[in-house]
Enzyme design. Structure first.
Site, PDB file in Angstrom:
ATOM      1  N   VAL A   1      12.354 -28.031 -28.504  1.00  0.00           N
ATOM      2  CA  VAL A   1      13.388 -27.368 -29.302  1.00  0.00           C
ATOM      3  C   VAL A   1      12.806 -26.869 -30.618  1.00  0.00           C
ATOM      4  CG1 VAL A   1      15.521 -27.747 -30.609  1.00  0.00           C
ATOM      5  CG2 VAL A   1      15.346 -28.576 -28.255  1.00  0.00           C
ATOM      6  N   GLU A   2      11.958 -27.667 -31.227  1.00  0.00           N
ATOM      7  CA  GLU A   2      11.418 -27.302 -32.540  1.00  0.00           C
ATOM      8  C   GLU A   2      10.503 -26.078 -32.487  1.00  0.00           C
ATOM      9  OE1 GLU A   2      12.144 -28.287 -35.452  1.00  0.00           O
ATOM     10  OE2 GLU A   2      13.313 -30.091 -35.067  1.00  0.00           O
ATOM     11  N   THR A   3       9.545 -26.062 -31.549  1.00  0.00           N
ATOM     12  CA  THR A   3       8.524 -25.007 -31.603  1.00  0.00           C
ATOM     13  C   THR A   3       8.129 -24.445 -30.242  1.00  0.00           C
ATOM     14  OG1 THR A   3       6.749 -26.666 -31.552  1.00  0.00           O
ATOM     15  CG2 THR A   3       7.487 -25.914 -33.726  1.00  0.00           C
TER      16      THR A   3
END
Length: 336
Positions: A132-134
């Site tokens: 989700v982050e990167t």
């Protein structure tokens, strides 16, 4: 020939003059957005508390930062605050991201399993957060972290104090981890690397996978894996306990108000009023009730303590649910 040469020389001179004027205008525009006295105070206060930068060195760093109104505009309308669950989910649950997670798992399986065993944090949840982050390191941010923290610290009054503090931490971090402070890229909020840690989180929770190694969240997926798990462990991840479960209504329930993210009730409190978990849960587990809108319908989920722990990474329930559901989809591919 001489006339042409003189003409070229004049044009080059004009270009240099124009470039100088342009740079000056950019500098003036930036300074117009930021109070010079506030910069001086920040530099003096930082230098008084730390011995690795003088006031003049701090000012030299700040003078290389660029104020960007675009950053203010973006942070004023974050996705978690403006999107529906359905739209938010569709960003992160695409097949391409799921497949990338499965590939990332295969490539780093030994690291993931070792870290999961050491910390008690499930492999798939570590993957869900990095995904989700990167997008597993594919999208780490394109803004200079210095520009982001400078802009928000001195130009975003709503949370200026917080971002000034993060700018302080970024200065310190640049010395601790030998980062090129004017070149590090990240999000518009100043988050960095695979894990999108803010500088304070980088200092507090980042870990090297190798003993006595440096903490490289920019380029090392192994360090990122270790750091995500450490973050959740420090925030009291409960090993072996469930995260969430879809709640089904055994009778019509109306008037249920929004619940706190931190569980204040128990599963049994909700089953008594007509909610049934889709899978078996211990009745005495701390729980809250999560409410999401999807495809014009309302979904209810039991939010258990480990769901709350994920929200310590990002305080949005949309974020935590996206992490959980992406993790479950990736997990299906572990045996492939």
């Amino acid at each position: 020939m001489l006339r042409v040469l003189y003409l070229k020389t004049d044009i080059n001179s004009m270009r240099k003059t124009f470039s100088g004027i342009l740079i000056s205008l950019i500098t003036i525009t930036s300074l117009a957005q930021v109070d010079p006295a506030a910069l001086e105070k920040f530099a003096a206060d930082y230098a008084a508390k730390h011995d690795h930068f003088t006031k003049e060195e701090v000012m030299d760093v700040l003078n290389q930062a660029e104020f960007q109104q675009e950053i203010i505009d973006k942070i004023s309308r974050p996705a978690e605050g403006t999107m529906t669950w359905e739209r938010y989910r569709n960003i992160f649950l695409k097949q391409g991201r799921i497949d990338a997670g499965i590939e990332f798992y295969k490539e780093h399986k030994a690291t993931l399993e070792r870290v999961s065993t050491d910390t008690g944090v499930p492999t798939e949840i570590i993957l869900g957060i990095i995904g989700v982050e990167t997008y597993f390191g594919r999208i780490k941010g394109s803004y200079k972290v210095l520009d982001a923290l400078y802009t928000l610290g001195f130009g975003y009054s709503r949370r200026g104090k917080f971002f000034k503090s993060e700018l302080e931490k970024f200065l310190t971090l640049s010395k601790l981890e030998e980062l090129e402070i004017t070149e590090v890229l990240g999000s518009y909020a100043g988050a960095m690397g695979y894990t999108q840690f803010m500088p304070s989180s980088y200092i507090a929770y980042a870990k090297s996978f190798e003993e006595n190694g440096t903490r490289d969240l920019m380029e090392s997926p192994e360090d990122a894996i270790a750091s995500v798990a450490n973050y959740l462990k420090v925030h009291r991840w409960k090993k072996g306990q469930p995260i969430t479960s879809r709640a089904e209504m055994t009778r019509k329930i109306t008037g249920l108000r929004k619940q706190a993210l931190r569980p204040k009730n128990k599963v049994s409190d909700y089953t008594k009023i007509g909610f049934k978990p889709a899978e078996e849960l211990q009745s005495d587990l701390p729980a809250t009730m999560l409410i999401f809108d999807k495809e014009g319908k309302t979904e209810h989920w039991f939010g258990l303590y480990n769901f709350y722990v994920i929200t310590r990474y990002n305080h949005s329930p949309l974020y935590a649910m996206a992490v959980y559901q992406l993790a479950q989809e990736i997990k299906k591919g572990f045996g492939e």
